[in-house]
Enzyme design. Structure first.
Site, PDB file in Angstrom:
ATOM      1  N   PRO A 167       4.884  -1.805  -9.831  1.00  0.00           N
ATOM      2  CA  PRO A 167       3.427  -2.522  -9.494  1.00  0.00           C
ATOM      3  C   PRO A 167       2.880  -1.762  -8.286  1.00  0.00           C
ATOM      4  CG  PRO A 167       5.260  -3.896  -8.969  1.00  0.00           C
ATOM      5  CD  PRO A 167       5.857  -2.755  -9.210  1.00  0.00           C
ATOM      6  N   GLU A 168       1.524  -1.525  -8.428  1.00  0.00           N
ATOM      7  CA  GLU A 168       0.782  -1.053  -7.073  1.00  0.00           C
ATOM      8  C   GLU A 168      -0.177  -2.245  -6.616  1.00  0.00           C
ATOM      9  OE1 GLU A 168      -1.233   2.775  -8.192  1.00  0.00           O
ATOM     10  OE2 GLU A 168      -0.012   2.859  -9.804  1.00  0.00           O
TER      11      GLU A 168
END
Length: 260
Positions: free
Chosen positions: A2-3
């Site tokens: 995830p960013e």
DNA sequence: AGTATGACCTGATGGC
DNA sequence: TGCCATCAGGTCATAC
């Protein structure tokens, strides 16, 4: 995995359920996710606030800060049964929060103060003022993609959003930062905000296995203009999107819209 | 000090 | 079917 937009989506799912709740007990399985100091048991700790620091999820408790980074394959799920890749859980009175992480690139940290490396991350992309962003950007001499991925420069961008941002700003990923004018950096700042806000609104990008705390996928992957679109036509000019390797990361761009 | 390069993990996928 | 190489939303330690 995830960013920033994915972590923001996760935090929005966690915060209303955790805030004000007491941890009844915690359990940690030995893994690389706990490097250095093992987090304390935390039984009896009360969570006051859950927030995002770049790609870190931070739970501020009555006795310290619990920091969680999901690495590439980390997931936080409510009430999942422990299985092969479960690394930790925190049990609350009404539910249990479970950390799963196949590749063990994630991290769990604890400190009475906000622990490193969280405390020394760069500013948040959605909070940094335009002038400060431009000033900071001009201190570095590297490729523009390398700078966007540098968490000391700015916290939260990763490979997908770096590629998507560079396409929107019409910059080749290998452009040298020292060659860019303040006006070009201002364009990056503006496009960065639009990109991240749109991605958050759609719950982030799910490429293979990212899910939020409710186990649901995001839908921003449908809006990607270059990432994982190698050979497909550019949405602006129709040229085939190219993929190369830069800094050992897959890098996607339009050779016509993003010239060196 | 800033920047580039393997190392760290496991699983999915595709070519032969 | 199986084997092997390659690839993956990320850092992190080390070397220049």
């Amino acid at each position: 995995m995830p960013e920033l937009p994915e972590v923001e989506t996760i935090v929005r799912g966690l915060a209303p359920r955790l805030q004000g709740q007491q941890i009844v007990q915690a359990r940690y399985w030995p893994s690389r996710v706990f490097r250095g100091e093992f987090p304390p048991e935390l039984a009896g700790a009360v969570v006051w606030q859950v927030s995002r620091y770049g790609k870190f999820i931070v739970a501020r408790c009555d006795r310290g800060f619990l920091g969680i980074h999901l690495g590439m394959t980390g997931k936080l799920l409510f009430d999942a049964a422990p299985q092969k890749h479960t690394r930790a859980f925190w049990e609350f009175s009404e539910f249990r929060l479970v950390l799963e992480d196949i590749r063990q690139f994630g991290r769990v940290l604890w400190g009475e103060q906000l622990p490193e490396p969280i405390a020394s991350l760069g500013p948040d992309p959605l909070e940094v003022p335009r002038e400060e962003f431009v000033q900071r950007a001009r201190r570095y001499r590297t490729s523009v993609k390398g700078l966007l991925l540098n968490q000391q420069f700015l916290r939260g961008l990763g490979n997908i959003y770096a590629d998507e941002l560079l396409f929107r700003a019409r910059l080749h990923p290998e452009r040298r930062t020292e060659e860019l004018s303040p006006a070009a950096w201002e364009r990056v700042w503006t496009e960065m905000r639009h990109l991240l806000l749109e991605a958050i609104a759609l719950g982030g990008s799910s490429i293979s296995d990212y899910v939020n705390t409710a186990g649901r996928k995001g839908s921003f992957q449908r809006e990607h203009r270059v990432y994982a679109r190698e050979g497909e036509p550019c949405v602006v000019c129709g040229s085939p999107i190219q993929k190369t390797v830069l800094l050992q990361r897959g890098t996607h761009y339009c050779p016509r819209c993003q010239r060196l």
